[in-house]
Design an enzyme around this catalytic site. Sequence first.
Site, PDB file in Angstrom:
ATOM      1  N   ARG A   1      81.463  43.153  68.690  1.00  0.00           N
ATOM      2  CA  ARG A   1      81.398  43.589  70.095  1.00  0.00           C
ATOM      3  C   ARG A   1      82.256  42.674  70.943  1.00  0.00           C
ATOM      4  NH1 ARG A   1      75.635  44.462  72.804  1.00  0.00           N
ATOM      5  NH2 ARG A   1      75.700  42.200  72.828  1.00  0.00           N
TER       6      ARG A   1
ATOM      7  N   THR B   1      83.381  43.521  77.424  1.00  0.00           N
ATOM      8  CA  THR B   1      83.157  44.967  77.623  1.00  0.00           C
ATOM      9  C   THR B   1      81.976  45.492  76.809  1.00  0.00           C
ATOM     10  OG1 THR B   1      84.538  45.604  75.757  1.00  0.00           O
ATOM     11  CG2 THR B   1      85.661  45.288  77.883  1.00  0.00           C
TER      12      THR B   1
ATOM     13  N   ASP C   1      71.302  36.266  69.040  1.00  0.00           N
ATOM     14  CA  ASP C   1      72.453  36.817  68.311  1.00  0.00           C
ATOM     15  C   ASP C   1      72.139  36.793  66.810  1.00  0.00           C
ATOM     16  OD1 ASP C   1      75.866  36.906  68.798  1.00  0.00           O
ATOM     17  OD2 ASP C   1      74.996  36.837  66.797  1.00  0.00           O
TER      18      ASP C   1
ATOM     19  N   ASP D   1      74.757  35.044  64.427  1.00  0.00           N
ATOM     20  CA  ASP D   1      74.723  33.581  64.538  1.00  0.00           C
ATOM     21  C   ASP D   1      73.477  33.012  63.868  1.00  0.00           C
ATOM     22  OD1 ASP D   1      77.113  33.340  65.833  1.00  0.00           O
ATOM     23  OD2 ASP D   1      76.253  33.314  67.850  1.00  0.00           O
TER      24      ASP D   1
END
Length: 209
Positions: A104, A108, A200, A203
């Site tokens: 991603r 945006t 995340d 991560d």
Amino acid sequence: MENVFIMDHPLIQHKISMIRKKETGTNEFRKLIEEIAVLMGYEALRDLPLEDVEVETPLETCMTPMIAGKKLAVVPVLRAGLGMVNGITTLVPSAKIGHIGLYRDPETHEPHEYYCKLPDPIDQRQIVMVDPMLATGGSAVAAVNFIKQHGGKKIKCMFIIAAPEGLKRLHEAHPDVQIYIGHMDRELNEHAYICPGLGDAGDRIFGTK
Ligand code: PRP
Ligand code: URA
């Protein structure tokens, strides 16, 4: 909603709560993601077709059910989907594995493709796309588009945590796809992160950041 299945098994819910905790480290996080994938896979694969085959037991020959059709294809969305692959292959060791690379854009939030390699042929296979997170739905819609462009037809998608926005977007874009969700979360924040979520996923699985 037709073709949408929200998990309610207590073991799945418990393990999802464990991965939410910010103090859960990489090692434990990875193990839990894999365990959740096993439990969700068990639920999601309950409609796999069977065929009777002849088997010789020590006592006699009998007709007995085994999984029918071409080998299943597991398709993780990179990176975080990789964490779920071993969970599915624990259940179906003969599965083929495809990969779809998407990230991603941090500004945006739109998905960008960097890799796509799927088992060939794909059209007759049951496909199980895996990704821990369904946030805006942009990545999932793009991944299913790729799979369909390559000829994939029987598609199941598994997500551990989903936001209502992402589920709506994926279901509207691909109403024929069966969607399995470990837990429905409340909403997306202004950075398109799922709340309460787990942060995340990539991560946390790979120990980056
Ligand atoms: C995460 C996650 C999904 C995607 C979900 O991946 O694993 O693929 O975001 O977001 P969306 O529904 O808004 O598209 P990310 O892009 O962070 O890449 P990574 O797995 O490589 O970290
Ligand atoms: N991707 C993640 O890893 N986490 C989110 O909350 C949203 C997208």
